[in-house]
Design a protein around this motif. Structure first.
Motif, PDB file in Angstrom:
ATOM      1  N   TRP A  95       0.836  -1.201   0.000  1.00 37.85           N
ATOM      2  CA  TRP A  95       0.000   0.000   0.000  1.00 37.85           C
ATOM      3  C   TRP A  95       0.874   1.256   0.000  1.00 37.85           C
ATOM      4  CZ3 TRP A  95      -4.646   1.116  -1.400  1.00 37.85           C
ATOM      5  CH2 TRP A  95      -5.702   0.209  -1.261  1.00 37.85           C
ATOM      6  N   GLU A  96       1.901   1.249   0.824  1.00 34.82           N
ATOM      7  CA  GLU A  96       2.798   2.405   0.880  1.00 34.82           C
ATOM      8  C   GLU A  96       3.448   2.654  -0.481  1.00 34.82           C
ATOM      9  OE1 GLU A  96       6.942   3.944   2.924  1.00 34.82           O
ATOM     10  OE2 GLU A  96       5.955   2.208   3.809  1.00 34.82           O
ATOM     11  N   GLN A  99       1.284   4.262  -3.120  1.00 33.41           N
ATOM     12  CA  GLN A  99       1.027   5.691  -2.898  1.00 33.41           C
ATOM     13  C   GLN A  99       2.201   6.580  -3.321  1.00 33.41           C
ATOM     14  OE1 GLN A  99      -1.899   6.912  -1.656  1.00 33.41           O
ATOM     15  NE2 GLN A  99      -2.770   4.878  -1.465  1.00 33.41           N
ATOM     16  N   ILE A 110      -1.011  -2.267  -7.345  1.00 35.93           N
ATOM     17  CA  ILE A 110      -2.450  -2.176  -7.057  1.00 35.93           C
ATOM     18  C   ILE A 110      -3.156  -3.432  -7.545  1.00 35.93           C
ATOM     19  CG2 ILE A 110      -4.566  -0.871  -7.541  1.00 35.93           C
ATOM     20  CD1 ILE A 110      -2.626   1.635  -7.815  1.00 35.93           C
ATOM     21  N   LEU A 113      -2.556  -6.098  -5.043  1.00 36.50           N
ATOM     22  CA  LEU A 113      -3.447  -5.908  -3.892  1.00 36.50           C
ATOM     23  C   LEU A 113      -4.852  -6.418  -4.210  1.00 36.50           C
ATOM     24  CD1 LEU A 113      -2.231  -2.384  -2.734  1.00 36.50           C
ATOM     25  CD2 LEU A 113      -2.042  -4.520  -1.426  1.00 36.50           C
ATOM     26  N   VAL A 150      -5.526  -5.813   3.323  1.00 32.31           N
ATOM     27  CA  VAL A 150      -5.833  -4.959   2.170  1.00 32.31           C
ATOM     28  C   VAL A 150      -6.957  -3.997   2.538  1.00 32.31           C
ATOM     29  CG1 VAL A 150      -6.663  -4.904  -0.220  1.00 32.31           C
ATOM     30  CG2 VAL A 150      -5.036  -6.666   0.487  1.00 32.31           C
ATOM     31  N   ARG A 153      -6.270  -0.731   4.746  1.00 31.53           N
ATOM     32  CA  ARG A 153      -5.592   0.442   4.165  1.00 31.53           C
ATOM     33  C   ARG A 153      -6.371   1.053   3.003  1.00 31.53           C
ATOM     34  NH1 ARG A 153      -0.062   1.238   6.074  1.00 31.53           N
ATOM     35  NH2 ARG A 153       0.028  -0.188   7.822  1.00 31.53           N
ATOM     36  N   ARG A 154      -7.621   0.690   2.850  1.00 29.39           N
ATOM     37  CA  ARG A 154      -8.379   1.152   1.689  1.00 29.39           C
ATOM     38  C   ARG A 154      -8.657   2.649   1.680  1.00 29.39           C
ATOM     39  NH1 ARG A 154     -12.508  -2.094   4.278  1.00 29.39           N
ATOM     40  NH2 ARG A 154     -14.125  -0.744   5.123  1.00 29.39           N
ATOM     41  N   THR A 172      -6.971   0.883  -9.711  1.00 28.65           N
ATOM     42  CA  THR A 172      -7.575   1.284  -8.446  1.00 28.65           C
ATOM     43  C   THR A 172      -9.087   1.092  -8.473  1.00 28.65           C
ATOM     44  OG1 THR A 172      -5.797   2.885  -8.112  1.00 28.65           O
ATOM     45  CG2 THR A 172      -7.771   3.153  -6.757  1.00 28.65           C
TER      46      THR A 172
END
Length: 181
Positions: A95-96, A99, A110, A113, A150, A153-154, A172
């Motif tokens: 997730w980090e 971003q 993504i 994920l 998952v 952190r949405r 996304t």
């Protein structure tokens, strides 16, 4: 007579005044070394290689990052639907990286994920073979923990959906659908 080597010019920004503990100077992949990777398993055995792969994804050129992500995918979400014990611990770092604009393979992260969020291989198998739930190593619990990681952190979805990169927004959007957001 040898001359002293000249120092390389710094690429660090010096126009910001920040203290070492400020949010702007938070290290990339902070906490990565705090995870007991050698005590948990990926598809190859020990998950000790995962930090190295995550760092390559974070800091490598496009080719290096994609190769590291492919290796990471095989270790934590084999075939795109079989998660491992190390998957849930890896998700916050994915997730980090998703971003961070400097990471070259964000859309693929993504997508990974999304694959993790979709994973139900072990649950499906346990429906047919309930004894699977009695094993010391419980892959159904790994799968649930990975999906929960998952979902946890949405809140980053909105920012990713606002990106100018159509590949990132498409990936996304698919992840958001999977998460029901």
């Amino acid at each position: 007579m040898r001359s002293a080597p000249t120092p390389e010019p710094s690429i660090q920004r010096t126009d910001r005044q920040t203290s070492p503990g400020s949010p702007r100077t938070t290290a990339l992949l902070a906490g990565l070394d705090g995870v007991p990777w050698s005590d948990i398993q990926d598809s190859t055995g020990s998950a000790a290689a995962i930090p190295r792969l995550l760092r390559k994804v974070a800091r490598g050129d496009a080719e290096t990052a994609r190769a590291a992500l492919d290796d990471l995918r095989k270790r934590i979400c084999q075939y795109g639907f079989v998660v491992e014990q190390a998957t849930a611990a890896t998700v916050p770092f994915l997730w980090e990286l998703a971003q961070r604009p400097q990471v070259s393979c964000r859309a693929q992260i993504i997508q990974l994920l999304k694959n993790i969020a979709d994973a139900r291989q072990w649950e499906t198998t346990a429906t047919a073979y309930p004894k699977l739930l009695n094993h010391r190593e419980n892959p159904v619990a790994w799968e649930r923990a990975a999906r929960q990681a998952v979902r946890a952190r949405r809140d980053g979805l909105e920012r990713l959906l606002a990106e100018d990169d159509t590949e990132i927004t498409r990936a996304t959007t698919e992840l958001a659908r999977t998460l029901g957001d």
